[in-house]
Design an enzyme around this catalytic site. Structure first.
Site: not given
Lengths: 227, 248, 654
Positions: C53-55, C294, C347, C418
């Protein structure tokens, strides 16, 4: 780019364009089969060929039909040439075959064998036209009169192996239609929950009825049920 | 469990490949197929042999990287699953299992079971996008999408680009892959401005890559791990016909 | 720098946080940021490593601006990056639900969720641009879930009391990545980005203290390639695979970040590790990875174990089934301990509670490490169809892996590694301590503090790539317009290439007895045992020694097959594991230094009746570690954290 790709030659060279041609010519040939089967079925009047010859004469001499016949020949040629080009491309798309393939798990054998079935049909077509259509048209061209096709049928279908060839041709036709009928609609983009079922039923029924009708003709003649 | 494996080994794209036999024992039914290959590779490495090269990454069925033609089927006998989600309980003890790479001219072999699927990227680069630069977007809710269309678009968008459709197709056709992206965009309002251009460009690239044609056998749909439907191919046909002969 | 920072340089770290109130900082920054004119942009080359996503979003956005971009990924396609695996969703402060959400509230929740160990200015910026992300992704054709009115749907997620999570079935990460990937492919098609797939970054090249390029290995041919760039952006993800078993992809690695670290980039908070509470429990030694279910499942699923050890034992031994345990004999421990958040507790808290229940002898899988996640109530309330529709492919996926139907019997879950909140230290501009070297997404340490909230990873990756880096990198590049492309025969390039190539030769030359995976597993055991969900000074001290021994053993006994100039995944893996072993030691050093419990870092010495006990007096800082050589201790730099807008408080979800 968009304008260039819109030219007709690009469309007909594209994979989808070729499939559209396959589908359209296929449906056109299917419509021919309906006429062909209907007129041939006149032999079942078993009236010594009177009805059959009446309609045979109409088909052989009516100027509109004769013009359409040129379209029919073109349809056959397009369907065959296009099919051969597709076969070549598809063959080249996988130069190394799988050592072991279980394709029956995901598709029907006849859907994968349209090229083979088509080739069998082509061979049958050559035999069939050289029995009836070519001599008849040749005679019309040279002598200006039609041959007695009904009598020719009675003569030709006395030989067992010729009857067998015709029956096998009809079997090939059955498998070819069973996939081809539905496939043509899919290639033309006609896939919708509203009418898929109808296409399915009509396609299957057509694929059974028409070849069965054709196959029954040499058989009834061979066994003397029709004289 | 124990198995006899017949695995395609090929040193690189231009080398001659062949099937090589391996016997493997002590396999647990709860192992994934790739974990079974891990075990085999560990043994090969310790014997000083070259381990089997294969593509894999997420191992949870979503990245689309794993790609094996197992027992004559793309991703093996498990329905709607990638190779990494195929578990050994699906096989019978003592089975002979063929393992081959995806085979298509457009997917040249890198090594053993790994192939180059760059053709898919090039097809997307040809038109599988909406031309919107970062920052050009309007507020997200200014563009309502009918739920039924959003759902269908999502069905198509679920494609993970693994190439099983190409591998399963007798013609090595990429129609299911291309149709999934064309469909997703054709169903959404965002995709409308480039609708015809996209269909034409993506199909042209698909053909240039050397994929085969669609014979509508349905093998792709049957083997697709994400169950992408053949209706997408029909839609692509419509989109292409429209773009070529109807649209202005 | 855009405007005078109100933060002075401390301990060698300049965080470059703009002055003014937190809500104005990003606006102020953008107002004053230096720009590069279009003609100059064409002459500037930017390297982006990693296409998640970032790259992908950064590479596409920078190319759209006009820079010449080179993008690298080790997978066969940029679409495969592990961002695809995120299932649940992406947060955004759109407040479409009218339930009281706002940029400030998302900011507040994230700082609090991070256990007050994140930088306020960064988090506020993240919350601000979160709204642009949704707009951008929708415009790209990302098929988010919709309501019947055609507008976007939201759901709630762990650690939040509002519904601000946008989702696309159970495939949100995949769909967002495809959006970014398509934007990237578009730029590739236009010739603005040159894409290098199956390439792994092997070295960062620095010249006069500035990052000037990378050495990349072509994984197919084995050849090393030199690439110049005016700036280098690392978007190479997290390092959860240091634990061997994690929910990360098999190829996820720390190598790029670690090489950068060794070239002078400080590593921030390496010990902050997120353990996700809802993964499928480990079933055997052969296991290669853990599968995440999820977190959204906790919206409807109720977590429980039997009240008594006897019942738990009976279940473990297969003598009883979940259904045999009567309602009053079940301990819905999250609902009991944290009544206001219940099953939606963050979490770290949910994970630790599961560990406590299992350590208490009440685990319900054969290994003892597993708890139930039960959908029976939800099915009763909503019906099977609604529950099935809501969790799309998750249920079949679980059933395929475990051979059990969660609609009929409760799921079994256990925490697994994770996400890593730690990463390369970056300033407000996402620049590391090496000029011209940037870190984006999970690869940096910046936004999540000691614990990340659900649906925030996608948000951060895209924020950095679409909306932050394009501005901040430009601010640096404005000063580089006169820098000509550096000759690849420059000694710095030659030397970096040689060092990368020598290392490979060394690895191949060892020809020991243990496979790379053997070492990776050994590393994972040490890290999980001593630097996992619960850590102690004693264990960490021991772990450090074990890791040092493991490193020596690795370099004398590893067995790497194959050759140099070929596709050799084992060799690539060996390089990654070698880096993981070194990183593991730094994580242990960091965990040992942090004498407090916060978020994903729980030190058994620092707790109040089982709850994490923070020490704001002494540890409200970012630990940025400087590499000082292989056998020297890393040097700690402290960046103090100021909280002007969020009141430091005990993080209570009770």
């Amino acid at each position: 780019m968009a304008t260039a790709a819109k030219s007709n030659s690009v469309f007909f060279k594209s994979s989808i364009g070729k499939k559209v041609v396959m589908g359209l010519t296929g449906l056109f040939l299917i419509s021919f089969l309906i006429i062909h089967a209907t007129i041939n079925a006149m032999i079942f009047y078993n009236d010594g060929g009177v009805t059959f010859s009446h309609w045979g004469h109409f088909m052989g001499t009516n100027p509109i039909i004769r013009t359409l016949e040129i379209g029919l020949v073109a349809g056959f040629i397009l369907h065959i040439v296009d099919g051969l080009m597709l076969w070549k491309q598809n063959h080249d798309a996988r130069p190394t075959k799988y050592a072991y393939s279980n394709a029956n798990a995901n598709s029907k054998w006849y859907s994968r064998s349209m090229g083979l079935l088509g080739t069998l049909l082509l061979i049958f077509l050559v035999i069939h036209t050289s029995h009836f259509w070519i001599p008849n048209r040749a005679n019309q061209f040279i002598h200006g009169e039609e041959l007695n096709l009904y009598q020719m049928m009675l003569d030709i279908f006395q030989v067992w192996y010729i009857v067998l060839i015709y029956v096998l041709g009809c079997v090939s036709l059955f498998w070819h239609l069973l996939h081809g009928f539905k496939s043509a609609f899919q290639s033309l983009g006609l896939n919708h929950t509203k009418y898929n079922k109808t296409i399915d039923i009509v396609g299957t029924a057509f694929s059974i009825v028409v070849p069965l009708l054709f196959a029954s003709m040499p058989l009834v003649i061979f066994f003397g049920l029709i004289r | 469990m124990k198995f006899k494996l017949k695995v395609w080994r090929q040193a690189n794209q231009n080398a001659q490949g062949k099937l090589v036999d391996y016997d493997i024992d002590g396999i647990n039914a709860d192992m994934s197929f790739l974990e079974m290959v891990d075990v085999l590779n560990d043994k090969l490495i310790k014997k000083g042999e070259d381990p089997i090269a294969f593509d894999h990454d997420c191992r949870e069925g979503i990245c689309g990287m794993c790609s094996m033609y197992i027992s004559g089927r793309a991703h093996g006998p498990q329905h709607a699953a990638t190779t990494c989600q195929l578990y050994m309980r699906k096989f019978k003890d003592g089975d002979t299992i063929y393992v081959e790479p995806w085979r298509a001219r457009a997917f040249p072999i890198v090594k053993d079971l790994a192939v180059d699927r760059g053709a898919f990227d090039r097809i997307i680069a040809a038109g599988g996008f909406v031309s919107v630069n970062t920052g050009q977007a309007q507020d997200a809710n200014n563009l309502p999408v009918e739920k039924a269309f959003a759902e269908k678009a999502m069905d198509a968008a679920a494609c993970i680009g693994c190439g099983a459709c190409v591998a399963a197709c007798k013609n090595a056709s990429a129609m299911l892959f291309v149709s999934a992206k064309v469909s997703q965009m054709a169903l959404l309002p965002q995709g409308q401005p480039e609708r015809t251009r996209r269909a034409l460009a993506m199909v042209a690239q698909m053909d240039a890559e050397g994929f085969g044609n669609c014979t509508n056998t349905g093998a792709c749909e049957a083997e697709c791990p994400k169950e992408i439907s053949l209706t997408n191919i029909a839609r692509l046909n419509r989109e292409y016909i429209n773009a070529s002969v109807i649209a202005e | 720098m855009a405007e005078e920072s109100n933060q002075t340089i401390t301990d060698g770290l300049n965080s470059k946080i703009p002055g003014g109130p937190v809500g104005d900082k990003w606006t102020t920054y953008k107002r004053n940021v230096k720009l590069v004119n279009p003609a100059n942009k064409r002459k500037i080359e930017v390297i982006v490593v990693g296409t998640g996503l970032a790259g992908a979003s950064a590479a596409a956005s920078l190319a759209e601006l006009g820079y010449k971009v080179k993008a690298f990924c080790f997978q066969d396609s940029p679409r495969r990056a592990h961002s695809i695996a995120a299932q649940g969703g992406i947060n955004s402060a759109k407040n479409y639900k009218n339930d009281g959400d706002s940029v400030f509230r998302l900011f507040y929740d994230t700082v609090k969720g991070g256990d007050f160990r994140a930088r306020e200015a960064n988090v506020h910026r993240l919350a601000e641009v979160s709204v642009n992300i949704i707009d951008q992704c929708v415009a790209q054709g990302v098929p988010f879930a919709r309501e019947y009115g055609g507008l976007l749907d939201n759901r709630s997620f762990g650690g939040a009391q509002v519904s601000r999570t946008f989702y696309a079935r159970g495939q949100t990460g995949q769909q967002l990545l495809l959006g970014a990937y398509q934007a990237l492919e578009r730029q590739i098609g236009l010739g603005n980005v040159e894409m290098f797939t199956r390439h792994e970054m092997a070295e960062v090249v620095t010249i006069d203290g500035k990052a000037r390029g990378i050495i990349a290995k072509n994984l197919i041919t084995g050849a090393f390639e030199k690439h110049f760039g005016h700036a280098v952006l690392l978007a190479t993800g997290g390092y959860g695979n240091v634990f061997f078993l994690s929910t990360n992809a098999m190829g996820s690695n720390v190598t790029a970040a670690w090489k950068a670290h060794k070239k002078g980039a400080f590593f921030g908070n390496p010990c902050y590790t997120q353990i996700h509470p809802t993964c499928i429990p480990v079933s055997g030694d052969y296991q290669s990875k853990l599968t995440l279910m999820s977190e959204s499942l906790r919206n409807d699923g109720r977590v429980w174990v039997p009240k008594t050890k006897e019942d738990a034992k009976a279940i473990r031994e297969g003598k009883k089934r979940a259904e045999d345990i009567k309602e009053e004999d079940r301990d819905y421990y999250l609902e009991r301990k944290y009544p206001s958040y219940g099953n939606l507790s963050p979490r770290d808290i949910a994970s630790r509670a599961a560990k406590e229940a299992c350590d208490d002898g009440r685990g319900i899988v054969a290994s003892g490490f597993g708890v139930f996640l039960d959908f029976a109530d939800a099915i009763k309330r909503l019906g099977v169809d609604v529950v099935k529709a809501r969790y799309g492919e998750l249920f079949p996926m679980y059933q395929n892996i475990t051979n059990e139907d969660p609609l009929k019997t409760p799921m079994k879950i256990y925490p697994a590694v994770h996400y890593t909140m730690g990463g390369l230290w970056v300033d407000y501009e996402l620049q590391t301590s090496v000029q011209g070297l940037y870190a984006l997404g999970e690869a940096n340490f910046s936004d999540h503090g000691a614990n990340r909230l659900g649906a925030s990873a996608l948000m951060q990756g895209l924020a950095d790539g679409y909306f932050v880096a394009p501005y901040t990198v430009g601010n640096y590049l404005a000063g580089e317009i006169f820098t000509k492309a550096i000759d690849l025969n420059h000694p710095a390039f030659v030397e970096a290439e040689k060092s990368a190539s020598d290392r490979q030769k060394t690895l191949l030359g060892i020809k020991g007895k243990r496979s790379v995976d053997d070492f990776h597993k050994a590393l994972g055991h040490i890290m999980w045992e001593y630097c996992g969900m619960a850590r102690s000074a004693e264990g960490l001290t021991k772990a450090r020694k074990l890791l040092q021994d493991l490193r020596k053993e690795f370099w004398s006994d590893v067995l790497v097959p194959g050759g140099l100039n070929e596709f050799n995944p084992e060799l690539d893996k060996a390089g990654r594991v070698a880096d993981f072993i070194e990183l593991g030691e730094l994580m242990v050093v960091d965990a040992l230094n942090r004498n407090e419990s916060c978020g994903g870092h729980f030190r058994v010495e620092y707790q109040d009746e089982g709850e994490a006990k923070r020490d704001d007096e002494n540890y409200a800082y970012v630990a940025a570690w400087e590499f000082k050589g292989m056998d020297a201790d890393p040097q700690l730099h402290k960046e103090p954290l100021q909280f002007d807008n969020v009141k430091l408080a005990v993080r209570s979800y009770k």
